[in-house]
Design a protein around this motif. Structure first.
Motif, PDB file in Angstrom:
ATOM      1  N   ASP A 393       0.832  -1.205   0.000  1.00  0.00           N
ATOM      2  CA  ASP A 393       0.000   0.000   0.000  1.00  0.00           C
ATOM      3  C   ASP A 393       0.870   1.260   0.000  1.00  0.00           C
ATOM      4  O   ASP A 393       0.574   2.229  -0.704  1.00  0.00           O
ATOM      5  CB  ASP A 393      -0.922  -0.022   1.220  1.00  0.00           C
ATOM      6  CG  ASP A 393      -1.865   1.165   1.258  1.00  0.00           C
ATOM      7  OD1 ASP A 393      -2.711   1.277   0.349  1.00  0.00           O
ATOM      8  OD2 ASP A 393      -1.749   1.997   2.188  1.00  0.00           O
ATOM      9  N   TYR A 394       1.930   1.250   0.764  1.00  0.00           N
ATOM     10  CA  TYR A 394       2.822   2.421   0.880  1.00  0.00           C
ATOM     11  C   TYR A 394       3.477   2.741  -0.460  1.00  0.00           C
ATOM     12  O   TYR A 394       3.597   3.907  -0.852  1.00  0.00           O
ATOM     13  CB  TYR A 394       3.875   2.154   1.948  1.00  0.00           C
ATOM     14  CG  TYR A 394       4.830   3.308   2.184  1.00  0.00           C
ATOM     15  CD1 TYR A 394       4.446   4.416   2.939  1.00  0.00           C
ATOM     16  CD2 TYR A 394       6.108   3.294   1.646  1.00  0.00           C
ATOM     17  CE1 TYR A 394       5.320   5.477   3.151  1.00  0.00           C
ATOM     18  CE2 TYR A 394       6.990   4.338   1.845  1.00  0.00           C
ATOM     19  CZ  TYR A 394       6.598   5.432   2.607  1.00  0.00           C
ATOM     20  OH  TYR A 394       7.468   6.479   2.815  1.00  0.00           O
ATOM     21  N   GLN A 467      11.290   4.933   8.209  1.00  0.00           N
ATOM     22  CA  GLN A 467      10.664   5.628   9.343  1.00  0.00           C
ATOM     23  C   GLN A 467       9.151   5.718   9.167  1.00  0.00           C
ATOM     24  O   GLN A 467       8.392   5.523  10.118  1.00  0.00           O
ATOM     25  CB  GLN A 467      11.275   7.031   9.486  1.00  0.00           C
ATOM     26  CG  GLN A 467      12.723   7.007   9.952  1.00  0.00           C
ATOM     27  CD  GLN A 467      13.388   8.372   9.896  1.00  0.00           C
ATOM     28  OE1 GLN A 467      12.857   9.316   9.279  1.00  0.00           O
ATOM     29  NE2 GLN A 467      14.553   8.499  10.513  1.00  0.00           N
ATOM     30  N   ASP A 468       8.714   6.019   7.960  1.00  0.00           N
ATOM     31  CA  ASP A 468       7.271   6.094   7.692  1.00  0.00           C
ATOM     32  C   ASP A 468       6.602   4.742   7.945  1.00  0.00           C
ATOM     33  O   ASP A 468       5.520   4.670   8.552  1.00  0.00           O
ATOM     34  CB  ASP A 468       7.025   6.509   6.232  1.00  0.00           C
ATOM     35  CG  ASP A 468       7.353   7.966   5.982  1.00  0.00           C
ATOM     36  OD1 ASP A 468       7.548   8.701   6.960  1.00  0.00           O
ATOM     37  OD2 ASP A 468       7.432   8.348   4.801  1.00  0.00           O
ATOM     38  N   LEU A 469       7.236   3.680   7.470  1.00  0.00           N
ATOM     39  CA  LEU A 469       6.662   2.346   7.622  1.00  0.00           C
ATOM     40  C   LEU A 469       6.663   1.900   9.082  1.00  0.00           C
ATOM     41  O   LEU A 469       5.737   1.220   9.535  1.00  0.00           O
ATOM     42  CB  LEU A 469       7.426   1.348   6.752  1.00  0.00           C
ATOM     43  CG  LEU A 469       7.123   1.458   5.251  1.00  0.00           C
ATOM     44  CD1 LEU A 469       8.156   0.703   4.427  1.00  0.00           C
ATOM     45  CD2 LEU A 469       5.724   0.934   4.939  1.00  0.00           C
ATOM     46  N   GLU A 470       7.682   2.274   9.822  1.00  0.00           N
ATOM     47  CA  GLU A 470       7.725   1.938  11.257  1.00  0.00           C
ATOM     48  C   GLU A 470       6.524   2.534  11.981  1.00  0.00           C
ATOM     49  O   GLU A 470       5.921   1.887  12.855  1.00  0.00           O
ATOM     50  CB  GLU A 470       9.031   2.440  11.881  1.00  0.00           C
ATOM     51  CG  GLU A 470      10.240   1.609  11.514  1.00  0.00           C
ATOM     52  CD  GLU A 470      11.530   2.176  12.056  1.00  0.00           C
ATOM     53  OE1 GLU A 470      11.537   3.385  12.431  1.00  0.00           O
ATOM     54  OE2 GLU A 470      12.537   1.437  12.105  1.00  0.00           O
ATOM     55  N   ILE A 471       6.173   3.751  11.621  1.00  0.00           N
ATOM     56  CA  ILE A 471       5.005   4.393  12.243  1.00  0.00           C
ATOM     57  C   ILE A 471       3.722   3.658  11.870  1.00  0.00           C
ATOM     58  O   ILE A 471       2.850   3.408  12.723  1.00  0.00           O
ATOM     59  CB  ILE A 471       4.911   5.878  11.775  1.00  0.00           C
ATOM     60  CG1 ILE A 471       6.086   6.678  12.357  1.00  0.00           C
ATOM     61  CG2 ILE A 471       3.576   6.489  12.198  1.00  0.00           C
ATOM     62  CD1 ILE A 471       6.199   8.096  11.794  1.00  0.00           C
ATOM     63  N   LYS A 472       3.616   3.239  10.620  1.00  0.00           N
ATOM     64  CA  LYS A 472       2.417   2.510  10.184  1.00  0.00           C
ATOM     65  C   LYS A 472       2.281   1.172  10.912  1.00  0.00           C
ATOM     66  O   LYS A 472       1.173   0.765  11.285  1.00  0.00           O
ATOM     67  CB  LYS A 472       2.461   2.292   8.676  1.00  0.00           C
ATOM     68  CG  LYS A 472       2.243   3.553   7.859  1.00  0.00           C
ATOM     69  CD  LYS A 472       2.240   3.280   6.372  1.00  0.00           C
ATOM     70  CE  LYS A 472       1.935   4.546   5.580  1.00  0.00           C
ATOM     71  NZ  LYS A 472       0.559   5.061   5.832  1.00  0.00           N
ATOM     72  N   PHE A 473       3.402   0.500  11.129  1.00  0.00           N
ATOM     73  CA  PHE A 473       3.340  -0.795  11.826  1.00  0.00           C
ATOM     74  C   PHE A 473       2.956  -0.601  13.302  1.00  0.00           C
ATOM     75  O   PHE A 473       2.272  -1.440  13.874  1.00  0.00           O
ATOM     76  CB  PHE A 473       4.682  -1.514  11.709  1.00  0.00           C
ATOM     77  CG  PHE A 473       4.933  -2.097  10.337  1.00  0.00           C
ATOM     78  CD1 PHE A 473       4.004  -2.929   9.744  1.00  0.00           C
ATOM     79  CD2 PHE A 473       6.091  -1.788   9.643  1.00  0.00           C
ATOM     80  CE1 PHE A 473       4.222  -3.439   8.462  1.00  0.00           C
ATOM     81  CE2 PHE A 473       6.314  -2.296   8.373  1.00  0.00           C
ATOM     82  CZ  PHE A 473       5.377  -3.124   7.777  1.00  0.00           C
ATOM     83  N   LYS A 474       3.380   0.487  13.906  1.00  0.00           N
ATOM     84  CA  LYS A 474       3.020   0.756  15.294  1.00  0.00           C
ATOM     85  C   LYS A 474       1.528   1.043  15.431  1.00  0.00           C
ATOM     86  O   LYS A 474       0.942   0.860  16.488  1.00  0.00           O
ATOM     87  CB  LYS A 474       3.846   1.947  15.830  1.00  0.00           C
ATOM     88  CG  LYS A 474       5.304   1.610  16.081  1.00  0.00           C
ATOM     89  CD  LYS A 474       6.072   2.825  16.577  1.00  0.00           C
ATOM     90  CE  LYS A 474       7.541   2.483  16.804  1.00  0.00           C
ATOM     91  NZ  LYS A 474       8.316   3.668  17.227  1.00  0.00           N
ATOM     92  N   GLN A 475       0.928   1.500  14.359  1.00  0.00           N
ATOM     93  CA  GLN A 475      -0.498   1.839  14.391  1.00  0.00           C
ATOM     94  C   GLN A 475      -1.399   0.633  14.156  1.00  0.00           C
ATOM     95  O   GLN A 475      -2.613   0.738  14.294  1.00  0.00           O
ATOM     96  CB  GLN A 475      -0.781   2.922  13.334  1.00  0.00           C
ATOM     97  CG  GLN A 475      -0.140   4.262  13.645  1.00  0.00           C
ATOM     98  CD  GLN A 475      -0.281   5.250  12.502  1.00  0.00           C
ATOM     99  OE1 GLN A 475      -0.617   4.880  11.357  1.00  0.00           O
ATOM    100  NE2 GLN A 475      -0.034   6.531  12.785  1.00  0.00           N
ATOM    101  N   LEU A 476      -0.835  -0.493  13.762  1.00  0.00           N
ATOM    102  CA  LEU A 476      -1.646  -1.697  13.503  1.00  0.00           C
ATOM    103  C   LEU A 476      -2.241  -2.243  14.801  1.00  0.00           C
ATOM    104  O   LEU A 476      -1.584  -2.195  15.848  1.00  0.00           O
ATOM    105  CB  LEU A 476      -0.789  -2.766  12.823  1.00  0.00           C
ATOM    106  CG  LEU A 476      -0.392  -2.504  11.365  1.00  0.00           C
ATOM    107  CD1 LEU A 476       0.417  -3.682  10.853  1.00  0.00           C
ATOM    108  CD2 LEU A 476      -1.642  -2.320  10.494  1.00  0.00           C
TER     109      LEU A 476
END
Length: 476
Positions: A393-394, A467-476
């Motif tokens: 998706d990213y 960094q962007d993806l790390e934030i997305k994974f934390k939001q799961l």
């Protein structure tokens, strides 16, 4: 015609061989050498004090008959022990005199001692002074095959474990290495194998030990100059089970000694069972010669249990405790706790306890409270599918393209990043990651992870991707 020490001992060995098993003969008599014959006293060289005490305890009567046949009445046996100090230097020959024979301090010979009844040593690891070696297998009787429920996630490992338990040392699964994440049943299966071997083959010596404890015993043995005794002890085991073998990582001395023990057991048809939180290919700081031996047999992975298996585990626990639970509550708990069987069972125990002590029915509200408050990881773990969905998706590509053989730059970049996060976030093996993300092998995954790590340090835009993806994974 006078006899030589060698000829006398060879004749004794012929007699001994006819009266004991081939394996016992190979283990306890082949390593012995004749040293000298002086009148009616034969000197034999044994590798360690452990050997001497084992012979004295278990074979003294047989040796007495054999030696008397060759030398006559009044035959004496002298044990010459070749010691090895902690630095590996050889010390001069010393002659061992048991405490029962020390009334004459100047005597250097050992008459055949009478047997003494000593208390059984339940602890198998007190090497010095062992007299009657009764090994406690250190097995947990609660961990059986009967209460290890089979599912698609563990079918290979369970089936291989059963095969080994029914024919230890007689299958191609030697060693059997069971690997997987925390709480998936590795230790349970290891104990189940040991228990079934002891049940089917009572004469076999089975020993379960953690890698940490094995390491500490080796350190103690070296400090007390008992390294040879330590090795000989483990070489007499028929089925050796070592839990969390990855913990010998970086411990060169322990790896060296385990290498020799492993070789001896394997060459003599003994069974070795190992557990690890990772596959051999993913182990770090372990000698290649050991890793190659870990791969000789079968490496069986325990994956996270699927939904059906989790339901079976819950139902089995409830049945054993005589408790009933509505299907919607079963489904709720099984859908929330997905990664760890130990936590799943812990949640059920807490649920039953709260219901019993508060005298309330087990409701969905109570289940929600338990899952929230008593499960360490009540948040659903991030799966490989989650990672592929987020990364695709990213980067605005389809998952099918991510998993394809495409060599387009943007697709390769996304695929490498997905593999990197799969390794960082999950406990999945490199082999499984590669299989799920485009049918790649473990070396491709390892290469991808290195590329991502390097580019993060040198490429500012790439670092922002991560960094962007790390934030997305934390939001799961």
């Amino acid at each position: 015609m006078s006899k030589s020490a060698t000829s006398v001992w060879d004749n004794c060995l012929t007699f001994v061989k006819d009266n004991i098993s081939d394996q016992a003969y190979k283990t306890w008599f082949q390593p012995i050498n004749a040293v000298k014959l002086n009148d009616n006293a034969l000197s034999i060289q044994v590798p360690s004090k452990f050997f001497y005490e084992w012979l004295e305890e278990h074979y003294v009567d047989l040796l007495k008959v054999a030696l008397t046949k060759e030398i006559g009445k009044g035959a004496k046996l002298v044990y010459v022990i070749r010691m090895e100090n902690a630095k590996g230097n050889r010390q001069p020959f010393t002659e061992k005199i048991p405490s029962t024979q020390r009334s004459n301090v100047n005597s250097q010979s050992i008459d055949f001692p009478s047997r003494q009844k000593n208390p059984e040593l339940r602890n198998p690891f007190v090497i010095p002074g062992i007299r009657n070696l009764k090994i406690d297998s250190q097995l947990n009787s609660n961990y059986t095959f009967d209460n290890f429920l089979e599912g698609t996630s563990n079918r290979l490992a369970r089936s291989a474990s059963l095969a080994v338990a029914n024919k230890p040392g007689g299958t191609s699964f030697n060693p059997l290495l069971i690997f997987g994440g925390v709480g998936l049943g590795k230790t349970h299966l290891a104990h189940a194998i040991g228990l079934q071997v002891k049940d089917k083959f009572p004469d076999k010596t089975v020993l379960y030990i953690s890698a940490d404890k094995f390491t500490q015993q080796h350190i103690d043995a070296v400090s007390k100059n008992n390294r040879n005794d330590f090795i000989h002890f483990y070489q007499i085991v028929d089925v050796l089970i070592v839990d969390d073998i990855q913990l010998i990582s970086g411990k060169k001395g322990t790896q060296d000694v385990f290498f020799h023990i492993f070789n001896h057991l394997h060459q003599n048809g003994k069974q070795v069972i190992l557990t690890s939180d990772k596959a051999p290919v993913d182990m770090q700081d372990i000698q290649q010669r050991l890793l190659s031996r870990f791969k000789w047999g079968l490496s069986a992975e325990l994956a996270q249990p699927d939904f059906e298996t989790r339901i079976k585990i819950i139902k089995n626990k409830l049945y054993n405790d005589g408790v009933e639970m509505a299907d919607e509550i079963l489904d709720y708990v099984a859908s929330r706790i997905t990664a760890n069987i130990r936590e799943l069972e812990g949640a059920i125990i807490s649920l039953i306890a709260h219901s019993t002590f508060s005298k309330k029915e087990i409701t969905i509200d109570l289940a929600e409270q338990i899952v929230k408050n008593y499960v360490k990881n009540n948040k659903k773990p991030i799966s490989l599918d989650d990672i592929q969905n987020v990364v695709s998706d990213y980067f605005h590509i389809e998952i099918e393209e991510l998993q394809s053989k495409s060599r387009k730059r943007n697709v390769v970049q996304a695929r490498q990043i997905a593999m990197y996060f799969a390794k960082e976030i999950t406990k999945t093996s490199l082999t499984s990651i590669g299989r799920h993300i485009g049918q790649r092998d473990h070396s491709t995954v390892l290469h991808s992870c290195k590329i991502v790590s390097n580019l993060q340090e040198s490429d500012k835009q790439y670092r922002k991707f991560i960094q962007d993806l790390e934030i997305k994974f934390k939001q799961l």
